[in-house]
Design an enzyme around this catalytic site. Sequence first.
Site, PDB file in Angstrom:
ATOM      1  N   GLY A  14     -29.410  33.892 -33.460  1.00 15.10           N
ATOM      2  CA  GLY A  14     -28.548  34.843 -32.756  1.00 15.10           C
ATOM      3  C   GLY A  14     -29.160  36.212 -32.527  1.00 15.10           C
ATOM      4  N   GLY A  19     -29.163  33.113 -27.940  1.00 15.05           N
ATOM      5  CA  GLY A  19     -28.332  33.350 -29.117  1.00 15.05           C
ATOM      6  C   GLY A  19     -27.811  34.776 -29.160  1.00 15.05           C
ATOM      7  N   TYR A 150     -41.205  18.623 -27.903  1.00 18.81           N
ATOM      8  CA  TYR A 150     -40.004  19.420 -27.628  1.00 18.81           C
ATOM      9  C   TYR A 150     -38.916  18.583 -26.947  1.00 18.81           C
ATOM     10  CZ  TYR A 150     -37.113  23.183 -25.696  1.00 18.81           C
ATOM     11  OH  TYR A 150     -36.061  24.019 -25.368  1.00 18.81           O
TER      12      TYR A 150
HETATM   13  P1  NAP Z   1     -35.795  32.695 -28.161  1.00 15.88           P
HETATM   14  O1  NAP Z   1     -35.404  33.980 -27.525  1.00 15.88           O
HETATM   15  O2  NAP Z   1     -37.217  32.486 -28.557  1.00 15.88           O
HETATM   16  O3  NAP Z   1     -34.840  32.439 -29.401  1.00 15.88           O
HETATM   17  C1  NAP Z   1     -35.100  31.459 -30.365  1.00 15.88           C
HETATM   18  C2  NAP Z   1     -34.297  31.845 -31.593  1.00 15.88           C
HETATM   19  O4  NAP Z   1     -34.452  30.817 -32.572  1.00 15.88           O
HETATM   20  C3  NAP Z   1     -34.781  33.147 -32.222  1.00 15.88           C
HETATM   21  O5  NAP Z   1     -33.678  33.938 -32.574  1.00 15.88           O
HETATM   22  C4  NAP Z   1     -35.513  32.680 -33.461  1.00 15.88           C
HETATM   23  O6  NAP Z   1     -35.424  33.666 -34.491  1.00 15.88           O
HETATM   24  C5  NAP Z   1     -34.728  31.420 -33.816  1.00 15.88           C
HETATM   25  N1  NAP Z   1     -35.510  30.510 -34.638  1.00 15.88           N
HETATM   26  C6  NAP Z   1     -36.668  29.879 -34.317  1.00 15.88           C
HETATM   27  N2  NAP Z   1     -37.110  29.162 -35.354  1.00 15.88           N
HETATM   28  C7  NAP Z   1     -36.205  29.335 -36.353  1.00 15.88           C
HETATM   29  C8  NAP Z   1     -36.087  28.865 -37.679  1.00 15.88           C
HETATM   30  N3  NAP Z   1     -37.020  28.048 -38.207  1.00 15.88           N
HETATM   31  N4  NAP Z   1     -35.036  29.247 -38.426  1.00 15.88           N
HETATM   32  C9  NAP Z   1     -34.082  30.066 -37.913  1.00 15.88           C
HETATM   33  N5  NAP Z   1     -34.115  30.544 -36.663  1.00 15.88           N
HETATM   34  C10 NAP Z   1     -35.174  30.186 -35.902  1.00 15.88           C
HETATM   35  O7  NAP Z   1     -35.472  31.484 -27.172  1.00 15.88           O
HETATM   36  P2  NAP Z   1     -34.137  31.040 -26.403  1.00 15.88           P
HETATM   37  O8  NAP Z   1     -34.558  30.657 -25.060  1.00 15.88           O
HETATM   38  O9  NAP Z   1     -33.051  31.989 -26.585  1.00 15.88           O
HETATM   39  O10 NAP Z   1     -33.838  29.679 -27.180  1.00 15.88           O
HETATM   40  C11 NAP Z   1     -32.584  29.371 -27.745  1.00 15.88           C
HETATM   41  C12 NAP Z   1     -32.373  27.864 -27.644  1.00 15.88           C
HETATM   42  O11 NAP Z   1     -32.285  27.496 -26.265  1.00 15.88           O
HETATM   43  C13 NAP Z   1     -33.494  27.030 -28.228  1.00 15.88           C
HETATM   44  O12 NAP Z   1     -32.959  25.930 -28.928  1.00 15.88           O
HETATM   45  C14 NAP Z   1     -34.243  26.552 -27.004  1.00 15.88           C
HETATM   46  O13 NAP Z   1     -34.942  25.353 -27.237  1.00 15.88           O
HETATM   47  C15 NAP Z   1     -33.103  26.388 -26.040  1.00 15.88           C
HETATM   48  N6  NAP Z   1     -33.484  26.354 -24.624  1.00 15.88           N
HETATM   49  C16 NAP Z   1     -34.075  27.435 -24.043  1.00 15.88           C
HETATM   50  C17 NAP Z   1     -34.422  27.378 -22.699  1.00 15.88           C
HETATM   51  C18 NAP Z   1     -35.073  28.534 -21.984  1.00 15.88           C
HETATM   52  O14 NAP Z   1     -35.631  28.336 -20.892  1.00 15.88           O
HETATM   53  N7  NAP Z   1     -35.048  29.740 -22.531  1.00 15.88           N
HETATM   54  C19 NAP Z   1     -34.189  26.200 -21.961  1.00 15.88           C
HETATM   55  C20 NAP Z   1     -33.585  25.133 -22.598  1.00 15.88           C
HETATM   56  C21 NAP Z   1     -33.237  25.210 -23.926  1.00 15.88           C
HETATM   57  P3  NAP Z   1     -36.619  33.906 -35.545  1.00 15.88           P
HETATM   58  O15 NAP Z   1     -37.910  33.681 -34.820  1.00 15.88           O
HETATM   59  O16 NAP Z   1     -36.426  35.303 -36.020  1.00 15.88           O
HETATM   60  O17 NAP Z   1     -36.360  32.886 -36.624  1.00 15.88           O
END
Ligand code: NAP
Length: 249
Positions: A14, A19, A150
């Site tokens: 978050g 998030g 992934y």
């Molecule tokens: P993001 O900005 O990189 O956010 C990822 C979040 O996950 C960060 O807050 C990170 O915090 C947390 N995280 C990663 N590894 C973790 C762990 N081991 N334990 C706890 N927290 C963890 O990317 P986002 O795009 O918002 O991604 C959010 C979700 O959307 C993901 O599941 C991603 O696969 C999905 N998604 C994204 C896209 C896109 O194009 N952006 C498309 C499809 C799906 P910390 O690093 O501080 O732990």
Amino acid sequence: MSGLQGKVAVITGGSSGIGLATAQRFVREGAFVYIFGRRKSELDQTAALIGQRVAAVQGDVQCIRDLDRLYARIREEKGGIDVLVANSGFIDPQLLVDTTEENFEKTFGTNVRGLLFTVQKALPLISDGGAIVLISSIAAFKGIPKYTSYSATKAAVRSFVRTWTAELKDRGIRVNAISPGAIDTPIIDAQSATKEGADAIRASFKAATPLSRVGRPEEIAAAALFLASDESSYVAGADLVVDGGLSAL
Ligand code: NAP
């Protein structure tokens, strides 16, 4: 509108991207939100940005003790959870021929194992009639080079939604997924060593998307609000695709 008035929500990951936007939106809609992630600086910044009805808990979804600590705190402070958004995710694109054990284990460890125990450990606290939202991806059902690990993790998330809907129906807990298309968050930058490389990824997704742009995190937050609130009271076991049409054509 205050679709989550008085609700307690947990959003893993978050403090960044989707998030973070979801946490901001949920608080605006009246919820108290717990955000969870590994980087303390990001958590603190997000908590300060949101300013009210938010608590940050540092931890790793791969670590059961961290999850237990998160939920013990919520039990003590709030007594229960109404909405869980399992959003934390990791990607390190590698072709099949290059895929390392470390890449496979970290991707599955975060996106599958971490997500499973995020939900399992929360179950005793989730109120009957609550909502669980899992963040999947259109990668789950597309063939995208370098997304071997992934995409498979996100297909597993889609599968969890079906099984858990069946297992939790007697408690009235609705489980749904969101499959975002390309959304402009730091996870895109993380897929390239250079800014030019990340911009090229954005440009290629933009070109492939009928709405001719990548999405904004707020657009996924709006879908998460729908699935978390009573507005989706007859939606269960679904995968809500929010991708500007990318996977439709
Ligand atoms: P993001 O900005 O990189 O956010 C990822 C979040 O996950 C960060 O807050 C990170 O915090 C947390 N995280 C990663 N590894 C973790 C762990 N081991 N334990 C706890 N927290 C963890 O990317 P986002 O795009 O918002 O991604 C959010 C979700 O959307 C993901 O599941 C991603 O696969 C999905 N998604 C994204 C896209 C896109 O194009 N952006 C498309 C499809 C799906 P910390 O690093 O501080 O732990």
